[in-house]
Design a protein around this motif. Sequence first.
Motif, mmCIF file in Angstrom:
data_model
loop_
_atom_site.group_PDB
_atom_site.id
_atom_site.type_symbol
_atom_site.label_atom_id
_atom_site.label_comp_id
_atom_site.label_asym_id
_atom_site.label_seq_id
_atom_site.Cartn_x
_atom_site.Cartn_y
_atom_site.Cartn_z
ATOM 1 N N ALA A 34 0.800 -1.265 0.082
ATOM 2 C CA ALA A 34 0.030 -0.054 0.056
ATOM 3 C C ALA A 34 0.924 1.290 -0.097
ATOM 4 O O ALA A 34 0.430 2.268 -0.148
ATOM 5 C CB ALA A 34 -0.869 -0.052 1.126
ATOM 6 N N LEU A 35 2.144 1.065 0.263
ATOM 7 C CA LEU A 35 2.922 2.221 0.575
ATOM 8 C C LEU A 35 3.461 3.101 -0.960
ATOM 9 O O LEU A 35 3.865 1.904 -1.806
ATOM 10 C CB LEU A 35 4.217 1.822 1.286
ATOM 11 C CG LEU A 35 3.726 1.683 2.776
ATOM 12 C CD1 LEU A 35 5.164 1.266 3.485
ATOM 13 C CD2 LEU A 35 3.422 2.814 3.518
ATOM 14 N N PRO A 36 3.385 4.264 -1.009
ATOM 15 C CA PRO A 36 3.891 4.628 -2.026
ATOM 16 C C PRO A 36 5.500 4.664 -2.048
ATOM 17 O O PRO A 36 6.012 4.627 -1.287
ATOM 18 C CB PRO A 36 3.434 6.373 -2.018
ATOM 19 C CG PRO A 36 2.518 6.352 -1.110
ATOM 20 C CD PRO A 36 2.756 5.208 -0.146
ATOM 21 N N LYS B 244 15.781 5.406 3.615
ATOM 22 C CA LYS B 244 17.057 6.246 3.640
ATOM 23 C C LYS B 244 17.189 6.910 5.025
ATOM 24 O O LYS B 244 18.195 6.763 5.626
ATOM 25 C CB LYS B 244 16.574 7.337 2.877
ATOM 26 C CG LYS B 244 17.428 8.988 2.968
ATOM 27 C CD LYS B 244 18.050 9.035 1.699
ATOM 28 C CE LYS B 244 19.050 10.069 1.908
ATOM 29 N NZ LYS B 244 19.845 10.609 0.882
ATOM 30 N N THR B 245 15.979 6.808 5.787
ATOM 31 C CA THR B 245 16.072 7.306 7.211
ATOM 32 C C THR B 245 16.701 5.805 8.078
ATOM 33 O O THR B 245 17.451 6.052 9.162
ATOM 34 C CB THR B 245 14.925 7.524 7.932
ATOM 35 O OG1 THR B 245 13.896 6.364 7.796
ATOM 36 C CG2 THR B 245 14.378 8.870 7.560
ATOM 37 N N SER C 141 11.835 6.979 1.694
ATOM 38 C CA SER C 141 12.160 7.805 2.911
ATOM 39 C C SER C 141 12.334 6.978 4.157
ATOM 40 O O SER C 141 13.215 7.028 5.032
ATOM 41 C CB SER C 141 11.084 8.919 3.276
ATOM 42 O OG SER C 141 9.971 8.236 3.893
ATOM 43 N N MET C 142 11.678 5.787 4.337
ATOM 44 C CA MET C 142 11.735 4.671 5.284
ATOM 45 C C MET C 142 13.054 4.067 5.320
ATOM 46 O O MET C 142 13.815 3.992 6.154
ATOM 47 C CB MET C 142 10.841 3.517 4.974
ATOM 48 C CG MET C 142 10.670 2.398 5.779
ATOM 49 S SD MET C 142 9.329 1.205 5.463
ATOM 50 C CE MET C 142 7.981 2.249 5.782
ATOM 51 N N VAL D 127 7.595 6.590 -2.910
ATOM 52 C CA VAL D 127 8.591 7.860 -2.101
ATOM 53 C C VAL D 127 8.702 7.320 -0.523
ATOM 54 O O VAL D 127 9.545 7.614 0.063
ATOM 55 C CB VAL D 127 7.897 8.981 -2.512
ATOM 56 C CG1 VAL D 127 8.461 10.303 -1.840
ATOM 57 C CG2 VAL D 127 7.706 9.260 -3.871
ATOM 58 N N SER D 128 7.466 6.997 -0.166
ATOM 59 C CA SER D 128 7.308 6.698 1.261
ATOM 60 C C SER D 128 8.428 5.628 1.769
ATOM 61 O O SER D 128 9.098 5.577 2.688
ATOM 62 C CB SER D 128 5.973 6.151 2.016
ATOM 63 O OG SER D 128 5.015 7.343 1.649
#
Lengths: 304, 354
Positions: free
Chosen positions: A115-117, A126-127, A123-124, A119-120
């Motif tokens: 379900a996650l885009p 990358k962090t 970011s997940m 981009v999300s």
Amino acid sequence: MEAARQRQQNRLLGKQLLPYLLVIPAFTFYVLFWLRPVLGQFIASFTDAAGNFTLNNYRLVFSDPEFGIAFGNTAIIVVFSVTIEFFLALFLALLINRKFRGASIFLFLVMIPMALPIVSVASMWKTGLTTNGWINSLLMYIGVLEAGESIYWLAGSRWKMLALIIIVDAWQVIPSVMIILLAGLQNIPQETEEAGYVFGGNYLTVLRKITLPILGPTIQTAVILRLIAAIQIWLIIVVLIGFSRVPVLVERIVYYEKEVPRLDISPLMVAGYTVVVTVVVSIAALTYLRVFSRRNTEVEDEFA
Amino acid sequence: MSSPRRRYWIIKGIKSTLFYLLVITIALLIILPVFFIVSLSFLTTHEAYSYPLPLLPGLTSRFILTHGERGYLLSVQDRVTGEYETVLDTDDLEKMSVYMEDRLGTPVSIPELEEQIARLSTEDPVYFSKSTDLLHNYKLFFQITRDAVPALVRSLQIAALTIIISLSVGGVAGYAFARYLFFGKDMMKFSVLFVRMFPAIAIAIPMVIILARMGFYDRPLGLALVYSIGNIALTTWITASIFMGIPESLEEAAQVFGANRLQAFIKTTLPLALPGLAAAAMFAFIGAWNETVAALILTQFNPTFSVVVYQSLVGATGQVNLAAAGGMVMAIPAVIFTFIIRRYVQQMWGGVTI
């Protein structure tokens, strides 16, 4: 009498005309916004600035030292990610298909990454993967890392980066492959597998000799759909390790179009790379459609 | 209990324990990254720069205030070690208030600070605590990310336009596929699928010139047109399956009672199809909301929200809390809609049920 026949003819004609009228908007839309740009791009890739036929664009792309690397990287990502994702997804699908207690909650959880885009997801990770991100923090809490120590996830060789990309992609994509395979598994009548056990087969023989062969068409669907998507992986790479470090085909297009749009060669590179990607993906898509049409009879149920 | 029976139960117990250990491990692998991005999105900037990162966001922040060389010395408690760390030495209360809000995620007004400073005359140092503003990263993300708010509005506009275009164009085509046999139906069915699989970038690049000529480059309608290409195909498929599930005899019955074709469709089939059409609209929303590569290429000064979040992620990032907040804002609508239409997602591949 005459009037009645006329009316019937009109209705027949109407019945034949109406479906075409209903399909015309979609057809027109595709001619204007799909066929025209695609053909235009194809023609543009064979024309020079003066409008004459040329093969220079392709010569330029193929002589680009990055091209070989980008093509190689894309191929490696496709081969490994599709293989790994397929086997893990099959494993998960077989697990969920056992309908153990809590299976529905498990299916719910497994669907979250789907379900996650993108981009999300970027970011997940990358962090997580930065030197003082959550992965190193977690490793420190569970005692794998000493205080103040950290692992440099995003530095290192091309192979390490490729492995990282494949793992991150697998995390997001396995659920969608799993859903397709699970649907296929659930369509297998229980009796066929039971028959295998009656004749003395153990779990692995039944899986190998009965379940997987019946699942064949579903497996083809899942694999080719993944293939098409895997060729186009780029965003996660750019967010995690930046442009040009691990070049892939689509990343090259974005690079020349958005990062260095003012170079003389940029538009030519964009045109050339775009056609290469299009051809590679189209071959995969057409293969899929051939597989799909072979089991044409199932198409109707597929979306029903 | 006889011994072989007991052995059977022990083996069965071990087996099912191992099985559930495996299931839990897999569930953890899926949940952990999600847990961390949610947790990080609530951390204060000060915490986001500390290492190791705190596992959970704190609801309250604890401070110590004392006299310093330049004025007042502010220390904040590290929730991981429990120790206080000096972060600021100033006599400028406004600066201190801004610092506490921006870096420590705790809005403390100047009068409140003056109150604590007044306490310094009787006790030194002064301990005090204040509840943390959990949403402060989200606010900060929209404040410091240029274009974030207009981009969010634009993304919603584009999604709405995509829904309108693909539902109207794809819906009527889907109806034709469901109700009629006509020449070229099979071929069209496959071309529709082929279009859906065509790489987005291969459409976006040539569309730059076409949209520029039409005056739609860098504008919501332009992107909605591009997103509709893939979505019309999908909507056609979904609506076809919905209409196939609604018996045509209902429409015929309405026509017997004197309604014309259109009235019959609106009065009988459409109400029954509404839930399915809503699902198709949500598919279109998710597709348009999540898309990045075409948006990146077809916008210049008016990016979509996904492009804004993407740009905040590319290049140097020190602040994991802001990156996480951006990723979360992006994720929330997509996750909500996906789970609303979960049944349809599962059905699309042949009816997965548990």
